[in-house]
Design a protein around this motif. Structure first.
Motif, PDB file in Angstrom:
ATOM      1  N   UNK A  79       0.757  -1.224   0.009  1.00  0.00           N
ATOM      2  CA  UNK A  79      -0.035  -0.123  -0.198  1.00  0.00           C
ATOM      3  C   UNK A  79       0.716   1.274  -0.061  1.00  0.00           C
ATOM      4  N   UNK A  80       2.255   0.911  -0.159  1.00  0.00           N
ATOM      5  CA  UNK A  80       3.240   2.352  -0.232  1.00  0.00           C
ATOM      6  C   UNK A  80       2.516   3.189  -1.373  1.00  0.00           C
ATOM      7  N   UNK A  81       2.092   2.785  -2.232  1.00  0.00           N
ATOM      8  CA  UNK A  81       1.982   3.570  -3.523  1.00  0.00           C
ATOM      9  C   UNK A  81       0.535   4.597  -3.208  1.00  0.00           C
ATOM     10  N   UNK A  82       0.063   4.322  -2.141  1.00  0.00           N
ATOM     11  CA  UNK A  82      -1.184   5.146  -1.400  1.00  0.00           C
ATOM     12  C   UNK A  82      -0.430   6.308  -0.691  1.00  0.00           C
ATOM     13  N   UNK A  83       0.616   6.015  -0.038  1.00  0.00           N
ATOM     14  CA  UNK A  83       1.058   6.851   0.779  1.00  0.00           C
ATOM     15  C   UNK A  83       2.236   7.777   0.013  1.00  0.00           C
ATOM     16  N   UNK A  84       2.701   7.299  -1.155  1.00  0.00           N
ATOM     17  CA  UNK A  84       3.852   8.096  -1.774  1.00  0.00           C
ATOM     18  C   UNK A  84       3.436   8.422  -3.329  1.00  0.00           C
ATOM     19  N   UNK A  85       3.286   9.404  -3.663  1.00  0.00           N
ATOM     20  CA  UNK A  85       2.785  10.098  -5.217  1.00  0.00           C
ATOM     21  C   UNK A  85       3.790   9.482  -5.970  1.00  0.00           C
ATOM     22  N   UNK A  86       5.248   9.588  -5.736  1.00  0.00           N
ATOM     23  CA  UNK A  86       6.235   9.327  -6.422  1.00  0.00           C
ATOM     24  C   UNK A  86       6.200   7.725  -6.968  1.00  0.00           C
ATOM     25  N   UNK A  87       5.716   6.854  -5.954  1.00  0.00           N
ATOM     26  CA  UNK A  87       5.455   5.590  -6.274  1.00  0.00           C
ATOM     27  C   UNK A  87       4.398   5.187  -6.955  1.00  0.00           C
ATOM     28  N   UNK A  88       3.450   5.905  -6.660  1.00  0.00           N
ATOM     29  CA  UNK A  88       1.764   5.773  -7.173  1.00  0.00           C
ATOM     30  C   UNK A  88       2.165   5.935  -8.800  1.00  0.00           C
ATOM     31  N   UNK A  89       3.112   6.787  -9.338  1.00  0.00           N
ATOM     32  CA  UNK A  89       3.185   6.901 -10.802  1.00  0.00           C
ATOM     33  C   UNK A  89       3.403   5.445 -11.460  1.00  0.00           C
ATOM     34  N   UNK A  90       4.150   4.719 -10.796  1.00  0.00           N
ATOM     35  CA  UNK A  90       4.675   3.537 -11.613  1.00  0.00           C
ATOM     36  C   UNK A  90       4.314   2.311 -10.978  1.00  0.00           C
ATOM     37  N   UNK A  91       3.703   2.284  -9.831  1.00  0.00           N
ATOM     38  CA  UNK A  91       3.213   0.899  -9.182  1.00  0.00           C
ATOM     39  C   UNK A  91       2.374   0.100 -10.110  1.00  0.00           C
ATOM     40  N   UNK A  92       2.266  -1.225  -9.774  1.00  0.00           N
ATOM     41  CA  UNK A  92       1.587  -2.157 -10.724  1.00  0.00           C
ATOM     42  C   UNK A  92       0.231  -1.930 -10.162  1.00  0.00           C
ATOM     43  N   UNK A  93       0.019  -1.719  -8.666  1.00  0.00           N
ATOM     44  CA  UNK A  93      -1.395  -1.582  -8.174  1.00  0.00           C
ATOM     45  C   UNK A  93      -1.244  -0.824  -6.834  1.00  0.00           C
ATOM     46  N   UNK A  94      -2.291  -0.299  -6.356  1.00  0.00           N
ATOM     47  CA  UNK A  94      -2.176   0.411  -5.122  1.00  0.00           C
ATOM     48  C   UNK A  94      -1.941  -0.376  -3.771  1.00  0.00           C
ATOM     49  N   UNK A  95      -1.921  -1.772  -3.742  1.00  0.00           N
ATOM     50  CA  UNK A  95      -1.289  -2.536  -2.778  1.00  0.00           C
ATOM     51  C   UNK A  95      -0.125  -3.356  -2.764  1.00  0.00           C
ATOM     52  N   UNK A  96       0.484  -3.102  -4.051  1.00  0.00           N
ATOM     53  CA  UNK A  96       1.844  -3.671  -4.293  1.00  0.00           C
ATOM     54  C   UNK A  96       2.821  -3.011  -3.279  1.00  0.00           C
ATOM     55  N   UNK A  97       4.195  -3.705  -3.378  1.00  0.00           N
ATOM     56  CA  UNK A  97       5.267  -3.247  -2.742  1.00  0.00           C
ATOM     57  C   UNK A  97       6.312  -3.116  -3.807  1.00  0.00           C
TER      58      UNK A  97
END
Length: 406
Positions: free
Chosen positions: A153-171
């Motif tokens: 869920x780090x993509x939900x907390x960090x917009x820089x990771x959100x940009x390229x995360x495979x999904x909202x719950x991945x690591x």
């Protein structure tokens, strides 16, 4: 002997003498040694991502140490290095300039008669980009700590990771290992102490990561990465070697008046004033009992000791793990930054840790320029060559940018 024969003899003699005077240079043939560089990925924080001049943008991404390292690894079998490039022509950082508006790249401009770094307006649409790709090979996330790499869920907390995360719950680690790398660079742990330092010793989300927690997390990370790949890891530089914490008092001690946990006192020698205090100091703060410099802009002796203790422990952990695993090459980034503070001559140019003029650090006083990235990449290459018996050519530092003056 006629003149014609004398001329021919002289020519032959001259040629022999020139041949004998030629330096004996060993030929350099790039080789991969004991490592397989076919699929290289990079994992880390803002340094790996290419954050520079206070923001993330395509310019910095194309001169990150990870990208420069990938270019050199192409000589020994690396087939590609795809990055989650910023789609915008702009950039975006974490400094809030106004409601719903963050900074873009800092630029040198004339302000109040002096040449100073001034933030441009950031492009906030970068935070909403979705550039996930199964081909991504750069997993550098600005702001990430070691404890964040395995956080679901780090993509939900960090917009820089959100940009390229495979999904909202991945690591970060899940997506990185899905790339099936054969070789990995890992430089993580800077923010585990740096976030606390940047906040002037403020706790909360910026608290120093507990050293036992760091050790356990880092061991788990390495265990997962080395299962099918060789790894090069960087250790953690001390804040004493970063201009952000040294620039204001670089010429000696000034007894500023500061507020420290409700008391007003003078700044003690050895304590640090953050670069972000520049504006307040220009307004008269820190020069009287009526206007003390807030403690959030200062690292006092106790806070500095806490930071130093944590980084020393982190680096002991990293070294111990590397020393006991033949699949790991260790890069001593802590020593490199100390050397830069003293000044280095590289390819005919003088570099140092001086803010703006040193050529290494960008205009945010924390992250590096393109040339700084190249120096870091070459330090990684030296460690890889030594550990794995490879012959990877060094990057030409002069090919990359440094601070641009108007």
């Amino acid at each position: 002997m006629n003149t014609k024969h004398i001329s021919i003899f002289s020519l032959l003699l001259s040629s022999m003498l020139l041949w004998q005077c030629e330096p004996n240079v060993d030929s350099f043939t790039p080789t991969s040694g004991e490592a397989d560089f076919t699929k290289f990925i990079a994992i880390g924080d803002s340094y790996t991502a290419g954050y520079t001049d206070g923001a993330l943008g395509q310019r910095g991404q194309m001169e990150s140490f990870a990208y420069i390292l990938s270019e050199q690894l192409a000589y020994v079998g690396s087939e590609s290095f795809n990055q989650p490039l910023v789609e915008s022509e702009g950039s975006v950082g974490t400094t809030v300039l106004a409601p719903n508006q963050n900074n873009g790249y800092f630029q040198l401009q004339i302000a109040n008669g002096d040449l100073s770094p001034v933030p441009t307006m950031g492009d906030m649409s970068i935070f909403t980009e979705q550039v996930y790709s199964t081909e991504n090979q750069n997993f550098g996330v600005p702001g990430a700590k070691a404890i964040h790499l395995g956080y679901g869920g780090y993509a939900q907390a960090n917009p820089f990771f959100y940009r390229f995360a495979s999904n909202l719950n991945t690591t970060v680690l899940t997506d990185a290992l899905a790339a099936q790398p054969t070789f990995i660079s890992l430089w993580i742990g800077n923010n585990d102490a740096l976030a606390y330092a940047l906040a002037g010793g403020k706790e909360g989300n910026d608290a120093i990561t507990d050293t036992d927690v760091f050790g356990a997390v880092y061991s788990q990370i390495i265990q997962g990465l080395t299962a099918n790949a060789k790894v090069v890891v960087g250790n953690i530089p001390n804040v004493d070697d970063i201009p952000f914490f040294n620039y204001i008092l670089s010429d000696g001690h000034i007894p500023f008046v500061i507020e420290d946990e409700g008391t007003i006192r003078q700044l003690q020698e050895g304590e640090k004033v953050l670069l972000t205090a520049s504006t307040l100091l220009g307004m008269g703060y820190g020069q009287s009992l009526e206007m003390p410099l807030p403690g959030t802009y200062v690292l006092d002796a106790e806070e500095l000791a806490e930071i130093d203790e944590a980084i020393t422990s982190y680096n002991t952990t990293i070294k111990s793990i590397a020393d006991n695993n033949e699949s790991i090459a260790l890069v001593d980034m802590n020593s490199l930054l100390k050397e830069l503070g003293k000044g280095l001559i590289i390819d005919g140019n003088v570099y140092s840790g001086e803010f703006v003029t040193g050529g290494i650090f960008s205009l945010d006083g924390i992250h590096v320029t393109g040339r700084g990235s190249a120096i870091i990449a070459n330090t990684f290459i030296e460690a890889i060559n030594k550990q794995f018996g490879a012959k990877i050519p060094m990057a030409n530092i002069n090919d990359y940018k440094t601070v641009e003056f108007p």
